[in-house]
Design a protein around this motif. Structure first.
Motif, PDB file in Angstrom:
ATOM      1  N   LEU A 176      -2.000  -5.923  -0.153  1.00 52.74           N
ATOM      2  CA  LEU A 176      -1.298  -4.646   0.062  1.00 52.74           C
ATOM      3  C   LEU A 176      -0.948  -4.382   1.525  1.00 52.74           C
ATOM      4  CD1 LEU A 176      -3.079  -2.250  -2.479  1.00 52.74           C
ATOM      5  CD2 LEU A 176      -0.953  -3.573  -2.754  1.00 52.74           C
ATOM      6  N   ASP A 177      -1.491  -5.213   2.429  1.00 47.47           N
ATOM      7  CA  ASP A 177      -1.168  -5.020   3.859  1.00 47.47           C
ATOM      8  C   ASP A 177       0.055  -5.823   4.283  1.00 47.47           C
ATOM      9  OD1 ASP A 177      -4.662  -4.853   4.940  1.00 47.47           O
ATOM     10  OD2 ASP A 177      -3.270  -3.310   4.200  1.00 47.47           O
ATOM     11  N   TYR A 208      -2.078  -3.479  -6.374  1.00 48.88           N
ATOM     12  CA  TYR A 208      -2.211  -2.013  -6.367  1.00 48.88           C
ATOM     13  C   TYR A 208      -3.046  -1.561  -7.560  1.00 48.88           C
ATOM     14  CZ  TYR A 208      -0.592   2.836  -5.664  1.00 48.88           C
ATOM     15  OH  TYR A 208      -0.525   4.196  -5.431  1.00 48.88           O
ATOM     16  N   ARG A 224      -5.343  -9.258   2.848  1.00 46.47           N
ATOM     17  CA  ARG A 224      -5.213  -8.271   1.765  1.00 46.47           C
ATOM     18  C   ARG A 224      -3.748  -8.191   1.358  1.00 46.47           C
ATOM     19  NH1 ARG A 224      -4.751  -2.012   2.351  1.00 46.47           N
ATOM     20  NH2 ARG A 224      -5.313  -1.208   0.267  1.00 46.47           N
ATOM     21  N   HIS A 243       0.828  -1.229   0.000  1.00 43.72           N
ATOM     22  CA  HIS A 243       0.000   0.000   0.000  1.00 43.72           C
ATOM     23  C   HIS A 243       0.854   1.267   0.000  1.00 43.72           C
ATOM     24  CE1 HIS A 243       0.698   0.983   4.257  1.00 43.72           C
ATOM     25  NE2 HIS A 243       0.490  -0.292   4.533  1.00 43.72           N
ATOM     26  N   LYS A 244       2.196   1.078   0.145  1.00 43.70           N
ATOM     27  CA  LYS A 244       3.097   2.242   0.112  1.00 43.70           C
ATOM     28  C   LYS A 244       3.526   2.590  -1.312  1.00 43.70           C
ATOM     29  CE  LYS A 244       4.157   3.154   4.559  1.00 43.70           C
ATOM     30  NZ  LYS A 244       4.126   4.502   5.153  1.00 43.70           N
ATOM     31  N   ASP A 280      -2.107   7.652  -8.415  1.00 47.16           N
ATOM     32  CA  ASP A 280      -3.194   7.790  -7.440  1.00 47.16           C
ATOM     33  C   ASP A 280      -4.425   8.346  -8.138  1.00 47.16           C
ATOM     34  OD1 ASP A 280      -1.759  10.887  -6.120  1.00 47.16           O
ATOM     35  OD2 ASP A 280      -2.176  10.144  -8.145  1.00 47.16           O
ATOM     36  N   GLU A 331      -6.853  -2.782  -7.171  1.00 45.25           N
ATOM     37  CA  GLU A 331      -7.623  -2.020  -6.171  1.00 45.25           C
ATOM     38  C   GLU A 331      -7.962  -0.629  -6.711  1.00 45.25           C
ATOM     39  OE1 GLU A 331      -6.593  -1.901  -2.091  1.00 45.25           O
ATOM     40  OE2 GLU A 331      -6.502  -4.089  -1.874  1.00 45.25           O
TER      41      GLU A 331
END
Ligand code: P6P
Length: 338
Positions: free
Chosen positions: A300-301, A283, A298, A153-154, A174, A286
């Motif tokens: 991305l976690d 990424y 998840r 998620h970063k 983004d 989502e």
């Protein structure tokens, strides 16, 4: 009609990003150049110089290295390493991260699978390049483990280049997911698939059924469930499997459905690499309204413990991935007749 090029899109995004220094724009432009060079080589492979076939080397994944694998890795590494925008480059083909000399360092970390789908190279089936961009998080000029093992998620951007019937560049930062198609006569990527959104539910599942005997019972139950006829839930699903993640993912992104590479007795952690395959695809999906998990967590976690960590991957339409998680957890099994 005004056609937006990928370079124009990146530049316009830079202008609209508060505090942008232009470094990200420069990095993206270098990725585009490398993608065009690899695309040219892939599309003329088999003509003239001997670029097909094996190098005789084995990479850290234990896979035979194809000449095009090595070419793609060198092309991206050389061009991006000299861009002055990254401090480290990590490749699925390389055991260790490449730390950029201090004089050429920038603030980004570049992760890549330079050529995904190698087993399909010599048979002219779709292959691709996958990339992921993070910001350096540690203080000072030195690169630390914390910079190279960030949760997905970063990411600040992720994308792939698909060398298929046409060459497509799919990118998310983004601001949505957008697809650009290469016009080879101009050598430019033009916006062809703006604001890609994955369907809530699809009607295809994508998995290597040759591994079935190695799956656990829940995985077998899930796939059998998708094969049972029930028009109300669009079943039976159709099986589509190319064996190149970029191609199987791209079809799933456009048409919906689910791609699965579960862990099994042969690959207890799963086969796909977190940093170079699962995290960038998660990424992207989502940002297109989809879902990506290990079947329970998840994607991305996850904070990877090692650079080449592998994970199980279930990615695609939110409803399809949620159903998979439900059945794999055992909760869904009672309600869902096999
Ligand atoms: P299998 C290609 O080698 C790859 O890394 C992914 O692109 C693809 O999804 C997967 O492996 C295919 O694995 O075991 O079905 O050949």
């Amino acid at each position: 009609m005004q056609r937006t090029t990928l370079v124009q899109y990146i530049r316009q995004r830079g202008f609209s990003t508060p505090g942008a220094t232009g470094e990200f724009t420069s990095l993206m432009n270098e990725i585009i150049v490398a993608a065009k060079i690899v695309s040219l080589e892939v599309n003329r492979a088999g003509i003239g110089e001997d670029i097909l076939g094996l190098t005789g080397k084995i990479n850290i994944q234990g896979e035979e290295v194809q000449k095009l694998d090595e070419f793609a890795d060198m092309t991206f590494t050389t061009i991006i390493g000299q861009s002055g925008t990254v401090c480290a480059i990590c490749s699925e083909e390389r055991d260790e991260p490449l730390i950029v000399p201090k004089t050429d360092r920038g603030k980004y970390i570049f992760m890549m699978d330079p050529l995904d789908g190698s087993s399909n190279i010599d048979v002219n089936v779709g292959i691709g390049s996958i990339f992921s961009i993070y910001r350096k998080v540690s203080e000072g000029n030195e690169v630390h483990d914390a910079d190279l093992r960030q949760p997905g998620h970063k990411q600040v951007a992720a994308g792939y280049v698909m060398y298929g019937s046409s060459t497509m560049f799919v990118l998310t930062t983004d601001q949505g997911v957008h697809g650009f198609t290469l016009d080879p006569s101009l050598g430019e990527f033009f916006l062809s698939h703006p604001n890609l959104r994955i369907p809530e539910q699809g009607s295809t599942y994508s998995i290597n059924e040759g591994n079935m005997e190695n799956w656990d019972e829940a995985q077998k139950h899930l796939v059998n469930h998708l094969k049972v006829s029930d028009p109300a839930t669009r079943r039976p699903y159709k099986l589509r499997y190319i064996g190149t993640l970029v191609s199987d993912f791209h079809r799933t992104l456009l048409k919906g459905g689910i791609f699965m590479y579960p862990s099994d007795k042969k690959s207890p952690e799963g086969k796909l690499r977190y940093a170079f395959e699962a995290a960038p695809m998660a990424y992207i999906v989502e940002h297109a309204g989809g879902r990506a998990s290990t079947g329970s967590q998840r994607i991305l976690d996850i904070v990877p413990e090692k650079l080449h960590q592998r994970v199980p991957l279930f990615v695609g339409s939110p409803r399809d991935v949620a159903l998979a998680e439900n059945i794999l957890s055992g909760k869904g099994r009672s309600q869902q007749p096999a």
